[in-house]
Design a protein around this motif. Structure first.
Motif: not given
Lengths: 445, 322
Positions: B180-190
């Motif tokens: 989820l999210g983009r750039g350096d705020h992209a995260e693995i999440s449910t």
């Protein structure tokens, strides 16, 4: 008056409707191509016209078309990249908004040349009203028999659809565009394979910019020979330029490639000089990702020649003293502007728009944004300037897609040409917080 | 078959092989490090950029060098290609840069991280990292979350290799997590705190190159280098039942798949021997397993290099410490 090919009839009332467009010579190229030319002839004509891709990279369109793999029994696709999101660039929007049939006409001819029976216009999510204009125009073209089955009795079928994106800059990268169109997260693909071999749904695909496809219309109408008479030796034809920033009259202009930059900025026909009688300080000639040019390199190249609005002349001197024509997003800065603030603004954009897939871009764009933000707010030190120069050297060329380069170039160029402004922000931290360099420099330096 | 030269060593591989796999065929230290590529997962690779190599000659037909470094995991070899990996200064500099990028937002909490000792990022940092950081900003942080009752996600440590997403796509019947999210705020999440509940979800832990995904049944129980890895098997209806049990005395502390020196799951009868969650989480009695014998950890890792065991680390590493 320079000759116009794309915007010739832009002011005719009702040109967005099929009937008015047709009366003004519209859809002639479809008739000519489908009735008298083979698909290979069309490709050959575009190749001869030396049309360079108008989306920014300037890759020859005809050459791109000739790379398209043509395996038996596999459909091919033509995608129009209308995800125009480079800061400073708004030429495609103007074209689609005002004269949507020109794009549709270009797409019919190009689809015929490439053998695509289903083509898409991928439009950015923020252009929702343009999507409605295009859909209306497409419905008209269907009704008049220029789209659908057996166009003009030639046996060529074409369906044209418009697909909106969600508003991400990265989806203008061709493989991210394809992913997004397939309904996935818009991450650029790892290349190879290239879209010409494996693109949309795994089939051979060509992705072209709006303006490139629209330009196919005059090329087919007048012939490549006539078209190449316009422009310079290596940059043929015309180009849409969206001028903005501190010019008296911004807007979208169609110029013949090869007019001088000076004429474009100061000429009555074009931008009419710098607003409020200010002096020019810098120029970004091709959208936010190209290197910025300082005042002394705008109208003249480093070699002392006149700088022209053409692919070669703007790139003259390489990145040391030149820039790029890019997408034609022409941003002018007057003497009151702060280059550090502007560079930070661009860096913030790229950090926000990085997809986050590959490490140099994901981490590097965010890092540059933070350092620039600190510098702009008077909390930087001299080391940070070297750090920035080093970070962008390490992003450039190491990423999956060109977004990393696009983020690195403007920062590198700003430091190269405006280092004293960066240093001023370090040596005058209080002033840097109070206001911007351009306005304060005269008082404090 | 095509011939390719890597760091001056010629190797013959099948057409279509990637540069990285050609280097693995040679083995040793000409193999570029790979943080995201995982040969058993389709479509992996290309993202972390640690495996960048220099192409000194494109092919026999077109011997021009390539202007940019290329990702060796996703570049197919050409006949007559000449690759420079450890012999290239440019590679050395840029691999250091990638390592720096991967570490700027990494918490460097190795002392409390369960992955320490078998962490690929630790190895990479050891070999290509700098001794200090140039990063003065605040690090990006996320709260650790439970994804399912057996797996803990520490997003701070994640390098976004996408391997766990591919495991969920290719091994399990339903993927409920992603990026989820983009750039350096992209995260693995449910999405909306979904729990990952699937027989093979535990393999996400095995493929994770860092300590982002850890086994909740093992967390904080022991440092891995105090445990004795033993090859073990049991009859299982869901998987091949071939695993490594990590023992301390007579107790089994954790169960993992059998991994090769690149940290990838070994093949069993031609198929990757992924293990099921039953074997991994629910069978920790010695009586559950046939212990076959000690497992040699033939991995390129700080443990197998004995960095923790030697009395004088300098004696052992003088070559590496500059």
């Amino acid at each position: 008056m320079g000759r116009k090919l794309l915007l010739e009839h832009i002011d005719v009332p009702g040109i967005e409707t099929f009937d008015v467009y047709r009366k003004n010579g519209g859809y002639r190229s479809v008739e000519k191509a489908l009735k008298t030319m083979s698909p290979e002839d069309v490709v050959e004509e575009v190749k001869k016209a030396n049309l360079k891709g108008r989306g920014g990279a300037g890759f020859p369109t005809g050459l791109k078309w000739s790379f398209l793999a043509k395996p038996e029994g596999v459909p091919r696709y033509l995608l129009c990249n209308a995800d125009e999101s480079e800061p400073g660039t708004f030429k495609d929007r103007y074209l689609m908004e005002k004269i949507p049939h020109l794009l549709i006409e270009g797409m019919i001819v190009s689809s015929y040349a490439l053998g695509s029976n289903l083509s898409y216009i991928y439009i950015r999510g923020e252009y929702m009203w343009v999507l409605e204009i295009l859909e209306k125009a497409i419905a008209e073209a269907y009704a008049k028999g220029f789209l659908g089955k057996n166009i003009l009795g030639s046996g060529f079928d074409l369906d044209l659809r418009v697909a909106p994106g969600g508003g991400a800059y990265i989806c203008g990268e061709e493989t991210a565009l394809i992913e997004s169109l397939e309904g996935k997260r818009g991450n650029p693909r790892i290349k190879p394979p290239f879209p010409a071999v494996k693109g949309l749904w795994g089939c051979p695909t060509v992705v072209n910019n709006v303006e490139s496809l629209a330009t196919v219309v005059p090329i087919i109408n007048d012939g490549a020979e006539e078209y190449t008479k316009l422009g310079t030796d290596a940059s043929n034809g015309t180009k849409l330029i969206s001028a903005c920033g501190n010019v008296t009259r911004g807007g979208v202009y169609e110029i013949e490639l090869g007019i001088s930059v000076e004429e474009f900025i100061y000429g009555d026909e074009w931008c009419r000089g710098i607003a409020n009688n200010k002096k020019i300080k810098a120029l970004v000639p091709g959208g936010s990702s190209v290197p910025i040019l300082p005042a002394h390199l705008i109208t003249k190249t480093a070699a002392g020649e006149n700088r022209l609005m053409s692919y070669e002349s703007l790139a003259d001197g390489g990145f040391a003293s030149g820039s790029m024509l890019g997408s034609g997003g022409f941003i002018v800065f007057d003497e009151d502007q702060c280059i550090v603030r502007n560079t930070w603004n661009f860096a913030r954009f790229y950090a926000h728009e990085s997809c986050g897939q590959c490490s140099p871009c994901r981490e590097g764009t965010g890092w540059m944004e933070k350092v620039l933000h600190r510098l702009e707010n008077g909390k930087g030190n001299m080391r940070d300037i070297e750090l920035l120069a080093d970070i962008n050297k390490k992003i450039e060329g190491n990423t999956i897609c060109p977004l990393g380069d696009a983020a690195a170039w403007p920062v590198a160029a700003a430091i190269r040409h405006f280092r004293e402004e960066f240093e001023w922000h370090v040596t005058h931290p209080e002033d840097a917080v109070k206001g911007n360099y351009g306005l304060l420099k005269g008082i404090t330096v | 078959m095509v011939k390719v030269t890597i760091d001056g060593i010629e190797v013959e591989v099948e057409a279509g092989t990637t540069v990285l796999n050609a280097a693995r065929k040679i083995g040793g230290d000409v193999v570029p490090p790979a943080m995201c590529y995982y040969s058993k997962l389709e479509g992996s690779g290309g993202k972390c950029r640690t495996c960048l190599v220099e192409v000194a000659a494109g092919s026999a037909n077109d011997p021009r060098p390539m202007p940019k470094l290329v990702a060796s995991c996703s570049t197919p070899v050409q006949d007559g290609m000449v690759i420079k990996n450890k012999t290239s200064e440019k590679v050395h500099v840029n691999r250091g840069a990638v390592t720096e990028f991967l570490l700027i937002n990494h918490p460097l909490d190795c002392p409390i991280c369960d992955q320490a000792g078998e962490c690929h990022l630790q190895d990479l940092g050891f070999e290509h990292g700098a001794s200090g950081t140039r990063y003065e900003e605040e690090r990006r942080t996320f709260d650790p979350i439970d994804i399912g009752n057996k797996i803990k996600l520490h997003m701070n440590r994640c390098i976004l290799c996408y391997r766990c997403v591919m495991v969920a796509n290719q091994l399990t019947d339903k993927r409920v997590h992603g990026v989820l999210g983009r750039g350096d705020h992209a995260e693995i999440s449910t999405y909306i705190s979904n729990a990952i509940d699937n027989d093979f979800s535990g393999n996400m832990i095995d493929v994770c190159p860092v300590g982002a995904l850890t086994d909740k049944t093992f967390r904080f129980k022991s440092r891995v280098w105090f445990l004795k890895p033993m090859e073990a098997s049991r009859s299982c209806t869901k998987c091949a039942g071939k695993a490594v049990v990590w023992m301390f005395g007579e107790e089994i502390y954790r169960v993992t798949a059998r991994k090769d020196k690149y940290g990838e799951v070994e093949d069993n009868d031609g198929k990757p021997a992924w293990i099921c969650n039953d074997c991994r989480f629910d069978h920790k009695n010695v009586s559950d397993w046939n212990i076959e014998g000690p497992r040699k950890i033939n991995r390129h890792s700080v443990i197998s290099a004995n960095h923790y065991e030697k009395a004088n680390p300098l004696e052992n590493n003088t070559k590496k410490i500059k």
